[in-house]
Design an enzyme around this catalytic site. Structure first.
Site, PDB file in Angstrom:
ATOM      1  N   GLU A 164      80.308  19.558  38.749  1.00  0.00           N
ATOM      2  CA  GLU A 164      79.954  18.808  37.270  1.00  0.00           C
ATOM      3  C   GLU A 164      80.100  17.508  37.403  1.00  0.00           C
ATOM      4  OE1 GLU A 164      82.187  21.307  38.006  1.00  0.00           O
ATOM      5  OE2 GLU A 164      81.490  23.066  36.964  1.00  0.00           O
ATOM      6  N   HIS A 211      90.857  27.677  29.182  1.00  0.00           N
ATOM      7  CA  HIS A 211      89.514  27.890  28.887  1.00  0.00           C
ATOM      8  C   HIS A 211      89.416  27.671  27.321  1.00  0.00           C
ATOM      9  CE1 HIS A 211      88.236  29.510  32.794  1.00  0.00           C
ATOM     10  NE2 HIS A 211      86.858  29.651  32.212  1.00  0.00           N
TER      11      HIS A 211
HETATM   12  C1  LIG Z   1      84.607  23.653  37.967  1.00  0.00           C
HETATM   13  C2  LIG Z   1      84.381  25.026  37.090  1.00  0.00           C
HETATM   14  N1  LIG Z   1      82.924  24.982  36.842  1.00  0.00           N
HETATM   15  C3  LIG Z   1      82.443  26.232  36.302  1.00  0.00           C
HETATM   16  C4  LIG Z   1      83.317  27.265  36.220  1.00  0.00           C
HETATM   17  C5  LIG Z   1      82.752  28.519  35.414  1.00  0.00           C
HETATM   18  N2  LIG Z   1      82.813  29.699  36.533  1.00  0.00           N
HETATM   19  C6  LIG Z   1      83.782  30.396  36.418  1.00  0.00           C
HETATM   20  S1  LIG Z   1      83.668  31.294  37.810  1.00  0.00           S
HETATM   21  C7  LIG Z   1      82.462  30.617  38.283  1.00  0.00           C
HETATM   22  C8  LIG Z   1      81.584  31.237  39.499  1.00  0.00           C
HETATM   23  C9  LIG Z   1      82.579  30.818  40.704  1.00  0.00           C
HETATM   24  O1  LIG Z   1      81.827  31.289  41.992  1.00  0.00           O
HETATM   25  P1  LIG Z   1      82.472  31.361  43.249  1.00  0.00           P
HETATM   26  O2  LIG Z   1      83.269  30.099  43.361  1.00  0.00           O
HETATM   27  O3  LIG Z   1      81.609  31.899  44.352  1.00  0.00           O
HETATM   28  O4  LIG Z   1      83.408  32.748  43.073  1.00  0.00           O
HETATM   29  P2  LIG Z   1      83.246  34.102  42.715  1.00  0.00           P
HETATM   30  O5  LIG Z   1      83.061  34.194  41.073  1.00  0.00           O
HETATM   31  O6  LIG Z   1      81.928  34.515  43.247  1.00  0.00           O
HETATM   32  O7  LIG Z   1      84.287  34.860  42.960  1.00  0.00           O
HETATM   33  C10 LIG Z   1      81.988  29.701  37.399  1.00  0.00           C
HETATM   34  C11 LIG Z   1      80.756  29.095  37.345  1.00  0.00           C
HETATM   35  C12 LIG Z   1      84.668  27.057  36.289  1.00  0.00           C
HETATM   36  N3  LIG Z   1      85.804  27.852  36.056  1.00  0.00           N
HETATM   37  N4  LIG Z   1      85.186  25.975  36.747  1.00  0.00           N
END
Ligand SMILES: Cc1ncc(C[n+]2csc(CCOP(=O)(O)OP(=O)(O)O)c2C)c(N)n1
Ligand SMILES: [Mg+2]
Lengths: 322, 332
Positions: free
Chosen positions: A58, A128
């Site tokens: 971000e 959130h």
């Molecule tokens: C800094 C941040 N950006 C975006 C989000 C929204 N978000 C929550 S989970 C996620 C994907 C996370 O992917 P990963 O780290 O690969 O974990 P996974 O969900 O695959 O376990 C996103 C974009 C967030 N919670 N925090």
């Protein structure tokens, strides 16, 4: 006439601006697949150079947008959750916002920061559920919080066309709202101009975002006892002080319902300005989140820290009695 | 319950590892049902498919070691020893939950067990783990900290900053990346320049990739890293290759987002950590563990759903550790 949802209105504004101005592009997380629905169909229609899926970076992509904006583009960033604005606060407040003055007017940064689903999403807990529009108002970043589908369309459109950075909060509790309007009925809504949703004589209720709908419901409930005017500033910065002054000149009483924290929240600013500028017949009352609110997870607790209709009705009764 | 849990197994034994992956699997399956029935509000990020990682890593830890977890955190919390009933009660927002119903799925924590909390902000917990590791070292002793994170987190500045601090100060911390191929809908190949282990290597951190579907392989890698950290050898990074069997989040069950081909999901689910580990047990052991897990999860559901909801009057309890009360909102 066709029913337009708030979410669809945002989608339509993005599509219309992408079509109208080749400098506009959208970036953010999962915007290609359109997880939030707001970018639905746009990748297919405009392709990968206008609709960019970003990694979870971000801070970088927010200032990336600043760089593109300094070079003539009009980026629209979608942030999946309101708290991501904290992560990118430096990039928005200390970079994008300051370029124009610090460069002696050489630079413009027409970036739009769109948060579809701000405030409590019921059940998403502490990290959130914030609604930090007052922070951006405090910093002086233009900030819109549309309440209705037509205003969502109009304010997002104006935000994209504006030459300054603009944050647009689309409250989660308003995303499902629908209005009976056709495409021709939609157009830009100027930043800084409020809207009287309901006229009344006894008290002005300033309501922001989704709370406009609560204020209208309470006004209706109390219609036999009191005539409530509902004033929606639509942009919290710049604020339509003249519009509010005209309303309060009619009613003489003021209640503010605001999803900010109480301390230094938006309602605090409205009440302070009222004290300075308006002739009120009774002290104003504000209905807000508590100081320093952290939204607890359990649903009843989540609801307990948000302004509600009963509190608003009580506030209206209170200003009438005094 | 006492009868069935009477036979204890070391968490790192084959039976112990199987018990953990099986428990997480059944817990998550039941939790998804409770999302569907409306007993869990707000949904969850199911850990299904990734169980071997939590099980393997936590089997290398002591109770006094600490972990920081993610939005997809139930597996970590259970593997570190949290009570399934109180964990589920937290997901259901009950007063008996680990966090008294204040945190929910994305914030489950149990400090008595070194679970410093799941975290809803991607990439946020690595630096927290680094600080905890530093504090542990300052205290003397040889406690370690683990940060679990997804492939999405490796593009967050703060995580990269944390890797640098951890390497610079040789902190006893283990960075565990669960690479399930996706950050929500974005593939790793569309998101990650270079490699995940390359990020660790760039800071001089020993970094390895392991089969994240095999609890034993994860345990072996975690043991090596934990031993190194305890001996003062500094941080390690372990990338665990895995696959998420279910949705990113349960909202996907109702939404129409499509980003994984059916074929891919089918083949991704072929290597199942529960099967891989289960095949290492005798039929008798496996059946016994399955029955015990079923009993435990049934009891957890009964406990959670039978627990009281917290009283909204206390919505702002615990806002300040000092007990300071916040000014209410309302019209007051
Ligand atoms: C800094 C941040 N950006 C975006 C989000 C929204 N978000 C929550 S989970 C996620 C994907 C996370 O992917 P990963 O780290 O690969 O974990 P996974 O969900 O695959 O376990 C996103 C974009 C967030 N919670 N925090
Ligand atoms: Mg992932």
């Amino acid at each position: 006439m066709p029913w337009l949802s708030y979410q669809k209105a945002l989608n339509r504004a993005l599509g219309d601006e992408l079509a109208r101005d080749p400098a506009v592009f959208v970036l953010g997380e999962d915007v290609r697949v359109a997880v939030s629905n707001v970018t639905a169909g746009l990748f297919k229609r405009f392709g990968p150079d206008r609709v960019l899926d970003t990694p979870l970076s971000e801070q970088a992509f927010t200032s990336f947008a600043t760089g593109a904006a300094l070079s003539g583009r009009r980026p629209v960033i979608e942030f999946q959750i309101p708290a991501l604005l904290y992560l990118a606060f430096e990039q928005i407040v200390n970079q994008a916002h300051k370029f124009s003055l610090m460069t002696g007017g050489q630079a413009r940064v027409p970036v739009t920061y769109l948060v579809p689903g701000s405030g409590s999403k019921t059940g998403w807990a502490g990290q959130h559920s914030d609604h930090p529009y007052a922070l951006f108002a405090h910093a002086g970043v233009k900030t819109a919080v549309p309440a209705t589908p037509e205003d969502a369309y109009g304010l997002l459109t104006s935000a994209i066309r504006d030459d300054d950075p603009v944050v647009v909060f689309a409250p989660a509790a308003a995303l499902g709202k629908r209005v009976d309007v056709d495409h021709e009925g939609l157009g830009p809504v100027p930043l800084g101009v409020g809207r009287v949703h309901r006229e009344g004589q006894d008290v002005t209720v300033v309501a922001i975002g989704h709370l406009v709908h609560d204020a209208l419901a309470v006004a209706e409930e109390l219609a036999d006892e009191v005539s409530v005017e509902v004033f929606d500033p639509r942009t919290v910065y710049p604020f339509d002080w003249d519009g509010l002054a005209a309303s309060v000149a009619r009613t003489g009483r003021l209640v503010v319902v605001d999803d900010s924290n109480r301390m230094c929240g938006l309602a605090a600013e409205v009440v302070a300005t009222a004290a300075e500028r308006f002739d009120l017949v009774s002290p104003p009352v504000r209905v807000t989140r508590p100081d320093g609110a952290v939204v607890p997870f359990a649903l009843a607790l989540d609801h307990a820290v948000q302004p509600d209709r009963a509190q608003l009705a009580a506030a209206i009764t209170k200003v009438l009695k005094q | 319950m006492a009868l069935l849990t009477a036979v204890a197994h070391a968490p790192g034994s084959d039976v112990g590892l199987y018990r953990t992956v099986r428990l997480i699997r059944r817990f998550e399956e039941r939790a998804v049902e409770l999302v569907r029935s409306g007993d869990i509000v707000g949904g969850i990020h199911p850990y299904t498919g990734q169980e071997a990682i939590a099980a393997g890593v936590c089997a290398a830890l002591r109770v006094d070691d600490v972990i920081t977890s993610t939005h997809r955190g139930h597996g970590h919390v259970l593997a570190k020893g949290a009570d399934p009933g109180r964990t589920l009660a937290e997901l259901a927002g009950r007063a008996t939950g680990l966090n008294r119903g204040r945190g929910g799925s994305m914030h489950a924590a149990d400090f008595a067990l070194g679970i410093l909390g799941a975290n809803a902000i991607v990439g946020a917990n690595g630096a927290i783990a680094a600080g905890a590791a530093w504090a542990a070292r300052q205290e003397g002793g040889d406690r370690v900290a683990v940060s679990f994170f997804g492939d999405g987190a490796v593009n967050q500045g703060v995580l990269l900053e944390a890797l640098n601090l951890a390497a610079l100060w040789r902190l006893p911390v283990l960075f565990v990346c669960e690479n399930n191929g996706y950050a929500t809908t974005l593939t790793v190949s569309d998101a990650v320049a270079g490699t995940i282990t390359g990020r660790g290597a760039a800071f001089g951190i020993p970094s390895a990739t392991v089969d994240g579907m095999d609890p034993r392989a994860v345990l072996d890698a975690a043991r090596e890293a934990v031993d190194r950290a305890r001996a003062g050898g500094g941080p390690s990074l372990v990338e665990c290759l895995t696959y998420r069997f279910d949705a990113h989040h349960t909202w996907e069950h109702k939404a129409r987002v499509r980003y994984r081909a059916d074929d891919e999901v089918r083949s991704g689910r072929e290597r199942d950590p529960v099967t891989i580990q289960g095949d290492r047990l005798s039929d008798e052991d496996r059946e016994r563990v399955d029955a015990e897990v079923e009993y435990t999860v049934d009891a957890a559901v009964a406990f959670a759903l039978g627990s009281p909801h917290p009283d909204p009057v206390g919505a702002l309890d615990h806002l300040y550790a000092t007990g300071m009360r916040a000014r209410p909102g309302g019209g007051g």
